[in-house]
Motif scaffolding. Sequence first.
Motif, PDB file in Angstrom:
ATOM      1  N   PRO A  72       0.841  -1.198   0.000  1.00  0.00           N
ATOM      2  CA  PRO A  72       0.000   0.000   0.000  1.00  0.00           C
ATOM      3  C   PRO A  72       0.879   1.251   0.000  1.00  0.00           C
ATOM      4  CG  PRO A  72      -0.085  -1.109   2.132  1.00  0.00           C
ATOM      5  CD  PRO A  72       0.774  -1.939   1.243  1.00  0.00           C
ATOM      6  N   ASP A  73       0.322   2.357  -0.471  1.00  0.00           N
ATOM      7  CA  ASP A  73       1.110   3.596  -0.467  1.00  0.00           C
ATOM      8  C   ASP A  73       1.238   4.127   0.962  1.00  0.00           C
ATOM      9  OD1 ASP A  73      -1.161   5.286   0.172  1.00  0.00           O
ATOM     10  OD2 ASP A  73      -1.734   5.207  -1.928  1.00  0.00           O
ATOM     11  N   GLY A  74       2.168   5.041   1.135  1.00  0.00           N
ATOM     12  CA  GLY A  74       2.449   5.573   2.466  1.00  0.00           C
ATOM     13  C   GLY A  74       1.263   6.227   3.132  1.00  0.00           C
ATOM     14  N   GLU A  75       0.447   6.941   2.365  1.00  0.00           N
ATOM     15  CA  GLU A  75      -0.725   7.601   2.936  1.00  0.00           C
ATOM     16  C   GLU A  75      -1.734   6.588   3.478  1.00  0.00           C
ATOM     17  OE1 GLU A  75      -4.387  10.433   1.450  1.00  0.00           O
ATOM     18  OE2 GLU A  75      -2.443  10.669   0.475  1.00  0.00           O
ATOM     19  N   THR A  76      -1.913   5.491   2.760  1.00  0.00           N
ATOM     20  CA  THR A  76      -2.833   4.440   3.210  1.00  0.00           C
ATOM     21  C   THR A  76      -2.321   3.807   4.498  1.00  0.00           C
ATOM     22  OG1 THR A  76      -3.533   4.015   0.936  1.00  0.00           O
ATOM     23  CG2 THR A  76      -3.981   2.290   2.554  1.00  0.00           C
ATOM     24  N   ILE A  77      -1.017   3.564   4.557  1.00  0.00           N
ATOM     25  CA  ILE A  77      -0.425   2.991   5.772  1.00  0.00           C
ATOM     26  C   ILE A  77      -0.595   3.950   6.943  1.00  0.00           C
ATOM     27  CG2 ILE A  77       1.716   2.189   6.857  1.00  0.00           C
ATOM     28  CD1 ILE A  77       2.606   1.357   3.973  1.00  0.00           C
ATOM     29  N   GLU A  78      -0.375   5.244   6.699  1.00  0.00           N
ATOM     30  CA  GLU A  78      -0.545   6.237   7.766  1.00  0.00           C
ATOM     31  C   GLU A  78      -1.991   6.275   8.257  1.00  0.00           C
ATOM     32  OE1 GLU A  78       0.937   9.841   6.017  1.00  0.00           O
ATOM     33  OE2 GLU A  78       3.022   9.236   6.287  1.00  0.00           O
ATOM     34  N   GLN A  79      -2.966   6.181   7.351  1.00  0.00           N
ATOM     35  CA  GLN A  79      -4.370   6.156   7.753  1.00  0.00           C
ATOM     36  C   GLN A  79      -4.664   4.914   8.592  1.00  0.00           C
ATOM     37  OE1 GLN A  79      -6.197   6.400   3.877  1.00  0.00           O
ATOM     38  NE2 GLN A  79      -6.554   8.599   4.070  1.00  0.00           N
ATOM     39  N   VAL A 104     -10.145  -2.587  12.559  1.00  0.00           N
ATOM     40  CA  VAL A 104      -9.957  -1.359  11.780  1.00  0.00           C
ATOM     41  C   VAL A 104     -10.072  -1.666  10.288  1.00  0.00           C
ATOM     42  CG1 VAL A 104      -8.270   0.437  11.145  1.00  0.00           C
ATOM     43  CG2 VAL A 104      -8.577  -0.203  13.549  1.00  0.00           C
ATOM     44  N   PHE A 105      -9.456  -2.751   9.848  1.00  0.00           N
ATOM     45  CA  PHE A 105      -9.521  -3.138   8.441  1.00  0.00           C
ATOM     46  C   PHE A 105     -10.959  -3.452   8.034  1.00  0.00           C
ATOM     47  CE2 PHE A 105      -9.406  -6.275   4.994  1.00  0.00           C
ATOM     48  CZ  PHE A 105      -8.633  -5.603   4.063  1.00  0.00           C
ATOM     49  N   ALA A 106     -11.646  -4.252   8.836  1.00  0.00           N
ATOM     50  CA  ALA A 106     -13.010  -4.668   8.501  1.00  0.00           C
ATOM     51  C   ALA A 106     -13.965  -3.475   8.460  1.00  0.00           C
ATOM     52  CB  ALA A 106     -13.502  -5.707   9.506  1.00  0.00           C
ATOM     53  N   ALA A 107     -13.760  -2.511   9.337  1.00  0.00           N
ATOM     54  CA  ALA A 107     -14.645  -1.353   9.386  1.00  0.00           C
ATOM     55  C   ALA A 107     -14.422  -0.395   8.215  1.00  0.00           C
ATOM     56  CB  ALA A 107     -14.449  -0.608  10.704  1.00  0.00           C
ATOM     57  N   ASN A 108     -13.244  -0.462   7.617  1.00  0.00           N
ATOM     58  CA  ASN A 108     -12.873   0.482   6.549  1.00  0.00           C
ATOM     59  C   ASN A 108     -12.266  -0.219   5.341  1.00  0.00           C
ATOM     60  OD1 ASN A 108     -13.263   3.080   8.152  1.00  0.00           O
ATOM     61  ND2 ASN A 108     -11.871   1.928   9.462  1.00  0.00           N
ATOM     62  N   GLU A 109     -12.723  -1.428   5.069  1.00  0.00           N
ATOM     63  CA  GLU A 109     -12.115  -2.264   4.029  1.00  0.00           C
ATOM     64  C   GLU A 109     -11.994  -1.547   2.693  1.00  0.00           C
ATOM     65  OE1 GLU A 109     -12.687  -6.759   2.265  1.00  0.00           O
ATOM     66  OE2 GLU A 109     -13.811  -6.125   4.024  1.00  0.00           O
ATOM     67  N   ASP A 110     -13.008  -0.790   2.288  1.00  0.00           N
ATOM     68  CA  ASP A 110     -12.958  -0.086   1.002  1.00  0.00           C
ATOM     69  C   ASP A 110     -11.824   0.933   0.959  1.00  0.00           C
ATOM     70  OD1 ASP A 110     -15.112  -1.546   0.084  1.00  0.00           O
ATOM     71  OD2 ASP A 110     -16.571   0.015   0.577  1.00  0.00           O
ATOM     72  N   LEU A 111     -11.508   1.531   2.087  1.00  0.00           N
ATOM     73  CA  LEU A 111     -10.441   2.512   2.158  1.00  0.00           C
ATOM     74  C   LEU A 111      -9.064   1.876   1.950  1.00  0.00           C
ATOM     75  CD1 LEU A 111      -9.549   5.453   2.863  1.00  0.00           C
ATOM     76  CD2 LEU A 111      -9.521   4.738   5.244  1.00  0.00           C
ATOM     77  N   TYR A 112      -8.898   0.645   2.418  1.00  0.00           N
ATOM     78  CA  TYR A 112      -7.578   0.014   2.418  1.00  0.00           C
ATOM     79  C   TYR A 112      -7.333  -0.919   1.243  1.00  0.00           C
ATOM     80  CZ  TYR A 112      -7.802   1.864   7.105  1.00  0.00           C
ATOM     81  OH  TYR A 112      -7.953   2.702   8.192  1.00  0.00           O
TER      82      TYR A 112
END
Length: 114
Positions: A72-79, A104-112
């Motif tokens: 993942p890109d750095g911004e995604t990792i930071e989020q 956190v992943f399950a709640a925001n899966e589309d983001l990650y």
Amino acid sequence: MKVGRAAVVGLLLVLAVGCGEDDSAESGTAAYGARSCATWLADMDDGDRFLGAKEMLLNAKAADGTEGDVDPDGETIEQFRDGITEACRQTSTDALLANVADDVFAANEDLYTL
């Protein structure tokens, strides 16, 4: 889909604990997922948290079947890191990071995911 989430939790726990490390290894040699929120909040610096977030995000994506081999890109990792930090602040300090990261992943899966 609940079976998939259970599989992700199980795999993350196996990955986190399967290294044979014990809780006394939280000084830096234990897998990030096997560490506690207390360690995440008090003992790890931002660089360590970034590396931990990257490792746990890749594990979650691999267990989910979505681009586990794509960095993942750095911004995604930071989020993701910030999501774990916030979740740790709201939960028990002895919670395992693997469980927190999965939530956190399950709640925001589309983001990650791409």
